[in-house]
Design a protein around this motif. Structure first.
Motif, PDB file in Angstrom:
ATOM      1  N   ASP A   1       0.815  -1.217   0.000  1.00  0.00           N
ATOM      2  CA  ASP A   1       0.000   0.000   0.000  1.00  0.00           C
ATOM      3  C   ASP A   1       0.848   1.265   0.000  1.00  0.00           C
ATOM      4  N   ALA A   2       1.944   1.291   0.774  1.00  0.00           N
ATOM      5  CA  ALA A   2       2.733   2.518   0.910  1.00  0.00           C
ATOM      6  C   ALA A   2       4.177   2.375   0.426  1.00  0.00           C
ATOM      7  N   TYR A   3       4.551   1.200  -0.032  1.00  0.00           N
ATOM      8  CA  TYR A   3       5.940   1.005  -0.444  1.00  0.00           C
ATOM      9  C   TYR A   3       6.038  -0.162  -1.421  1.00  0.00           C
ATOM     10  N   ALA A   4       7.228  -0.357  -1.983  1.00  0.00           N
ATOM     11  CA  ALA A   4       7.486  -1.458  -2.905  1.00  0.00           C
ATOM     12  C   ALA A   4       8.769  -2.162  -2.500  1.00  0.00           C
ATOM     13  N   LEU A   5       8.776  -3.489  -2.627  1.00  0.00           N
ATOM     14  CA  LEU A   5       9.959  -4.303  -2.374  1.00  0.00           C
ATOM     15  C   LEU A   5      10.435  -4.898  -3.691  1.00  0.00           C
TER      16      LEU A   5
ATOM     17  N   LYS B   1       3.728  -8.073  -8.259  1.00  0.00           N
ATOM     18  CA  LYS B   1       2.763  -8.733  -7.391  1.00  0.00           C
ATOM     19  C   LYS B   1       2.069  -7.735  -6.471  1.00  0.00           C
ATOM     20  N   ALA B   2       0.776  -7.896  -6.320  1.00  0.00           N
ATOM     21  CA  ALA B   2      -0.002  -7.079  -5.384  1.00  0.00           C
ATOM     22  C   ALA B   2       0.094  -7.674  -3.995  1.00  0.00           C
ATOM     23  N   ARG B   3       0.324  -6.810  -3.005  1.00  0.00           N
ATOM     24  CA  ARG B   3       0.440  -7.241  -1.626  1.00  0.00           C
ATOM     25  C   ARG B   3      -0.378  -6.304  -0.725  1.00  0.00           C
ATOM     26  N   GLY B   4      -0.604  -6.730   0.517  1.00  0.00           N
ATOM     27  CA  GLY B   4      -1.377  -5.905   1.445  1.00  0.00           C
ATOM     28  C   GLY B   4      -2.796  -5.717   0.932  1.00  0.00           C
ATOM     29  N   GLY B   5      -3.236  -4.463   0.884  1.00  0.00           N
ATOM     30  CA  GLY B   5      -4.576  -4.171   0.399  1.00  0.00           C
ATOM     31  C   GLY B   5      -4.641  -3.803  -1.068  1.00  0.00           C
ATOM     32  N   VAL B   6      -3.520  -3.962  -1.787  1.00  0.00           N
ATOM     33  CA  VAL B   6      -3.484  -3.630  -3.215  1.00  0.00           C
ATOM     34  C   VAL B   6      -4.204  -4.716  -4.008  1.00  0.00           C
ATOM     35  N   LYS B   7      -5.116  -4.325  -4.882  1.00  0.00           N
ATOM     36  CA  LYS B   7      -5.826  -5.278  -5.721  1.00  0.00           C
ATOM     37  C   LYS B   7      -5.047  -5.480  -7.024  1.00  0.00           C
TER      38      LYS B   7
ATOM     39  N   GLU C   1      -2.302 -12.682  -8.984  1.00  0.00           N
ATOM     40  CA  GLU C   1      -1.378 -11.908  -8.153  1.00  0.00           C
ATOM     41  C   GLU C   1      -0.990 -10.571  -8.772  1.00  0.00           C
ATOM     42  N   GLY C   2      -1.027 -10.471 -10.079  1.00  0.00           N
ATOM     43  CA  GLY C   2      -0.588  -9.232 -10.714  1.00  0.00           C
ATOM     44  C   GLY C   2      -0.247  -9.416 -12.175  1.00  0.00           C
ATOM     45  N   LEU C   3       0.935  -8.906 -12.585  1.00  0.00           N
ATOM     46  CA  LEU C   3       1.356  -8.929 -13.981  1.00  0.00           C
ATOM     47  C   LEU C   3       2.729  -9.566 -14.119  1.00  0.00           C
ATOM     48  N   THR C   4       2.982 -10.175 -15.274  1.00  0.00           N
ATOM     49  CA  THR C   4       4.321 -10.614 -15.646  1.00  0.00           C
ATOM     50  C   THR C   4       4.636 -10.046 -17.018  1.00  0.00           C
ATOM     51  N   LEU C   5       5.773  -9.352 -17.122  1.00  0.00           N
ATOM     52  CA  LEU C   5       6.228  -8.780 -18.381  1.00  0.00           C
ATOM     53  C   LEU C   5       7.480  -9.514 -18.830  1.00  0.00           C
ATOM     54  N   ARG C   6       7.539  -9.851 -20.120  1.00  0.00           N
ATOM     55  CA  ARG C   6       8.706 -10.519 -20.693  1.00  0.00           C
ATOM     56  C   ARG C   6       9.125  -9.809 -21.973  1.00  0.00           C
ATOM     57  N   CYS C   7      10.431  -9.675 -22.131  1.00  0.00           N
ATOM     58  CA  CYS C   7      10.958  -9.025 -23.329  1.00  0.00           C
ATOM     59  C   CYS C   7      12.355  -9.581 -23.589  1.00  0.00           C
ATOM     60  N   GLN C   8      12.758  -9.626 -24.862  1.00  0.00           N
ATOM     61  CA  GLN C   8      14.071 -10.136 -25.228  1.00  0.00           C
ATOM     62  C   GLN C   8      14.824  -9.136 -26.085  1.00  0.00           C
TER      63      GLN C   8
ATOM     64  N   PRO D   1      -3.842   1.784  -3.683  1.00  0.00           N
ATOM     65  CA  PRO D   1      -3.708   1.179  -2.356  1.00  0.00           C
ATOM     66  C   PRO D   1      -5.056   1.107  -1.652  1.00  0.00           C
ATOM     67  N   ASP D   2      -5.081   0.401  -0.554  1.00  0.00           N
ATOM     68  CA  ASP D   2      -6.242   0.417   0.336  1.00  0.00           C
ATOM     69  C   ASP D   2      -6.053   1.612   1.270  1.00  0.00           C
ATOM     70  N   PRO D   3      -6.884   2.650   1.177  1.00  0.00           N
ATOM     71  CA  PRO D   3      -6.691   3.843   2.015  1.00  0.00           C
ATOM     72  C   PRO D   3      -6.633   3.529   3.502  1.00  0.00           C
ATOM     73  N   GLN D   4      -7.326   2.462   3.930  1.00  0.00           N
ATOM     74  CA  GLN D   4      -7.347   2.112   5.350  1.00  0.00           C
ATOM     75  C   GLN D   4      -6.005   1.542   5.810  1.00  0.00           C
ATOM     76  N   ARG D   5      -5.174   1.093   4.870  1.00  0.00           N
ATOM     77  CA  ARG D   5      -3.880   0.502   5.212  1.00  0.00           C
ATOM     78  C   ARG D   5      -2.729   1.497   5.091  1.00  0.00           C
ATOM     79  N   LEU D   6      -2.991   2.682   4.575  1.00  0.00           N
ATOM     80  CA  LEU D   6      -1.945   3.693   4.475  1.00  0.00           C
ATOM     81  C   LEU D   6      -1.642   4.249   5.862  1.00  0.00           C
ATOM     82  N   PRO D   7      -0.381   4.446   6.205  1.00  0.00           N
ATOM     83  CA  PRO D   7      -0.050   4.996   7.521  1.00  0.00           C
ATOM     84  C   PRO D   7      -0.449   6.463   7.595  1.00  0.00           C
ATOM     85  N   PRO D   8      -0.613   7.015   8.791  1.00  0.00           N
ATOM     86  CA  PRO D   8      -0.957   8.437   8.921  1.00  0.00           C
ATOM     87  C   PRO D   8       0.148   9.317   8.350  1.00  0.00           C
ATOM     88  N   MET D   9      -0.245  10.343   7.588  1.00  0.00           N
ATOM     89  CA  MET D   9       0.709  11.251   6.959  1.00  0.00           C
ATOM     90  C   MET D   9       0.305  12.694   7.206  1.00  0.00           C
TER      91      MET D   9
END
Length: 299
Positions: free
Chosen positions: A59-63, A202-208, A242-249, A265-273
């Motif tokens: 929701d608020a970051y990417a790994l 890949k979508a994680r947390g509250g991300v659809k 889970e999400g998308l897969t992109l392939r290219c050569q 994101p899921d607004p309810q899962r975003l930390p206070p800002m």
């Protein structure tokens, strides 16, 4: 005669010369990137044979967890390799931006953890007789490239940025979304094209998963995700639960191939800002996800 307010504003703007823009700091941008040879001459002949990239959108970051297979046809050699971090300028059309900090950066070569340093560099540019300097952070490590293949794996995270604008689908607007970039052009600095690219998003947390969109500025839209059922001329795109897969050569990566990932994101899962650009609480969550020790009093 009393001038209309629009003309008064225009005249006021014209009174200031264009170079004033040089004093404007670039916007922070969440950029995930690829390994870059710090000495391009020494790296001649070494190519990026394959890359396997996993990007988890929270929701608020990417790994990111990415493995790069580098091919060296010549004798073994040691090179310094770097990943751009905080303050490194980005050459993206319609963007005046620099990399946000990388959190929890870790690197392995042939399965073994190797030491790295967050190296501070000073950059400068001159315009109209004026010189501006700024600091950059590069995450640097030394790699021995054996003759043949060498695998480099990295893992780190970035806080995603607020986004409200056009998506990859024509006419579609994503309001109150988040975004990160995957900067492929860094990988284009090695010899020849990138042999094969597989990017798993890949979508994680509250991300659809269905909210994930990918777009670039490439005129031929080779990385642009088509509408369901539409053909993609030179990119294999699949969507699943889970999400998308992109392939290219055989991609000669340039700035036009950099991927902008947009999601809701899921607004309810975003930390206070305190503001849309307040990253303090999100950074704490990101460090916890990466298992980074958080010192007392850390922002």
């Amino acid at each position: 005669m009393r001038l209309p307010i629009v003309w008064r504003l225009l005249l006021a703007l014209l009174a200031f010369p264009a170079p004033v823009l040089a004093d404007i700091a670039p916007d922070p941008l969440a950029g995930l990137s690829e390994p870059r040879p710090l000495d391009a001459k020494a790296a001649q002949g070494i190519s990026m044979k394959h890359e396997q990239v996993i990007i988890e959108l929270h929701d608020a970051y990417a790994l990111i967890d990415a493995t790069f297979t580098m091919a060296n046809p010549g004798p073994p050699q040691e090179l310094q390799v770097g990943f751009p971090g905080s303050g490194v300028r980005l050459d993206i059309p319609d963007e005046y931006a620099s990399h946000d900090p990388l959190e929890g950066f870790s690197v392995w070569v042939e399965g073994r953890a190797v030491p790295h340093e967050a190296r501070q560099l000073e950059r400068s540019s001159s315009y109209a007789g004026r010189t501006k300097t700024w600091p950059e952070t590069w995450h640097v490590f030394t790699t021995r490239f054996a003759q043949g293949d060498t695998r480099i794996r990295v893992r780190y995270g970035v806080v995603s940025n607020p986004y409200s604008g056009r998506s990859a689908h024509t006419g579609e607007k994503i309001i109150d979304g988040r975004r990160v970039w995957y900067i492929l052009e860094t990988g284009g600095l090695w010899a020849g094209p990138i042999g094969e690219i597989v990017v798993r998003i890949k979508a994680r947390g509250g991300v659809k998963p269905e909210s994930i969109r990918v777009r670039t500025h490439a005129r031929d839209t080779r990385w642009k995700v088509p509408k369901p059922g539409a053909p993609s001329p030179s990119l294999d795109v699949t969507r699943d639960a889970e999400g998308l897969t992109l392939r290219c050569q055989q991609l000669d990566a340039t700035r036009w191939d950099n991927l902008q990932l947009v999601y809701s994101p899921d607004p309810q899962r975003l930390p206070p800002m305190k503001s849309p650009w307040d990253t303090g609480a999100a950074t704490q969550l990101l460090r916890q996800a990466l298992g980074v020790r958080i010192p007392d009093g850390s922002p």
